[in-house]
Design a protein around this motif. Structure first.
Motif, mmCIF file in Angstrom:
data_model
loop_
_atom_site.group_PDB
_atom_site.id
_atom_site.type_symbol
_atom_site.label_atom_id
_atom_site.label_comp_id
_atom_site.label_asym_id
_atom_site.label_seq_id
_atom_site.Cartn_x
_atom_site.Cartn_y
_atom_site.Cartn_z
ATOM 1 N N UNK A 1 142.516 -59.471 -22.257
ATOM 2 C CA UNK A 1 143.574 -58.862 -23.060
ATOM 3 C C UNK A 1 143.459 -59.354 -24.497
ATOM 4 N N UNK A 2 143.381 -58.419 -25.426
ATOM 5 C CA UNK A 2 143.297 -58.712 -26.851
ATOM 6 C C UNK A 2 144.620 -58.279 -27.473
ATOM 7 N N UNK A 3 145.273 -59.183 -28.188
ATOM 8 C CA UNK A 3 146.643 -58.906 -28.614
ATOM 9 C C UNK A 3 146.868 -59.192 -30.098
ATOM 10 N N UNK A 4 147.838 -58.478 -30.671
ATOM 11 C CA UNK A 4 148.424 -58.829 -31.966
ATOM 12 C C UNK A 4 149.806 -59.412 -31.720
ATOM 13 N N UNK A 5 150.552 -58.753 -30.846
ATOM 14 C CA UNK A 5 151.845 -59.241 -30.374
ATOM 15 C C UNK A 5 152.162 -58.510 -29.079
ATOM 16 N N UNK B 1 135.974 -63.936 -30.165
ATOM 17 C CA UNK B 1 137.193 -63.712 -29.381
ATOM 18 C C UNK B 1 138.034 -62.580 -29.968
ATOM 19 N N UNK B 2 137.400 -61.668 -30.678
ATOM 20 C CA UNK B 2 138.124 -60.597 -31.365
ATOM 21 C C UNK B 2 137.509 -59.250 -31.033
ATOM 22 N N UNK B 3 138.352 -58.227 -30.956
ATOM 23 C CA UNK B 3 137.868 -56.855 -30.876
ATOM 24 C C UNK B 3 138.500 -56.069 -32.023
#
Length: 319
Positions: free
Chosen positions: A213-217, A280-282
């Protein structure tokens, strides 16, 4: 002697008048610069706890709700207070030199109280805002929000479950001026970060290198799961931008067109999205028109950081 005393008194009056001009009253706020200046400057770290919100606020820092809404969109707080008209109190302002101003504000409507952090540019233009802490809405045992000396934003809450177990959630954000958003950089156990949004692929396998899961918030995330083979991923995207006024969701399969770039192409319409993985970023970029899956004034775009797998999930895999 009288002449000397008169001169001294006149000088003191001048200095007194000069100091009075520095103190801006709430009713004198006209411009965004006035609005920002009204907030008293505070030292970092600065925190607001749920217990802080329960105390009587300083009436000299009371702002008219209409004035507040001129400079900070009411969509920020209406999601918490609905049609209520809360009292608004300026709590403080922190300045990142030659960069942004961070304004802390408390809103109070009966037992419901919340503190918000708003970010303004150095020329006093509103950029973004987020909720720091709330009380009267949820059944948390304790909660707080904080801005530290590195201008990292921490939100924390904990609660006791049946049996006495204490669970907590700590998120750390920073304001990303390139992406114009608050980006999540750390999340700690042990509640699921993706709340109140149904993730249809959440339970699928996530064993491959880029799965996770890649998140901003908690309202903006990209979930990636294992595809049928190593050249494919399954993804689900959910975003809410501009205070919830511009939303989008998309689920599908994307194929790798290079070792770190996966591309989604919809066969029956022009929608196309690329996912570029780096550490660790998309980074997501809409390549073709995906208007069927989002509101008209926003796009599938932005950078999202990978959420660390929780310890409990890791233990389950070992079994």
């Amino acid at each position: 002697m009288k002449k000397y005393l008169f001169s001294l008194g006149f000088i003191l009056i001048l200095f007194s008048c000069k100091d009075d001009k520095k103190t801006l009253q709430a009713g004198e706020i006209v411009t965004s610069a006035d609005f920002v200046a009204f907030y008293p400057e505070v030292n970092l770290p600065f925190s607001v706890a749920d217990t802080t919100l329960l105390k009587k606020q300083n009436d000299s820092m009371l702002l008219e709700l209409n004035t507040f809404s001129q400079f900070i969109p009411d969509s920020i707080w209406r999601k918490d207070f609905g049609k209520a008209s809360p009292k608004v109190y300026a709590l403080g302002r922190a300045v990142e030199k030659e960069k942004e101003n961070y304004l802390f504000t408390a809103l109070v409507a009966g037992s419901k109280r919340a503190a918000y952090l708003a970010c303004f540019s150095k020329d006093n233009k509103f950029l973004q805002a987020m909720t720091l802490v709330r009380t009267g809405f949820d059944n948390y045992s304790s909660a707080y929000g904080m801005l530290d000396k590195k201008f990292q934003i921490t939100t924390y809450r904990d609660t006791k479950k049946t049996g006495g177990d204490l669970i907590y959630k700590r998120n750390v954000y920073f304001y990303d001026r390139n992406g114009d958003n608050f980006t999540l950089i750390v999340t700690e156990p042990n509640e699921d970060i993706i709340q109140d949004v149904f993730n249809p692929i959440d339970t699928l396998a996530a064993n491959n290198k880029f799965s996770g899961d890649y998140v901003q918030n908690d309202r903006n995330f990209v979930s990636v799961r294992d595809g049928k083979n190593a050249s494919e991923i399954i993804f689900f995207v959910h975003f809410e931008k501009n205070g919830g006024k511009c939303n989008g969701e998309l689920k599908g399969n994307a194929r790798f067109i290079s070792p770190t770039v996966a591309q989604f192409v919809k066969s029956d319409n022009p929608c196309s999205v690329e996912f570029t993985f780096s550490g660790s970023k998309v980074t997501m970029k809409e390549k073709g028109g995906c208007g069927s899956y989002r509101d008209i004034q926003c796009f599938f775009s932005g950078s999202y950081f990978k959420k660390k797998a929780s310890t409990s999930k890791g233990k389950e895999k070992v079994k």
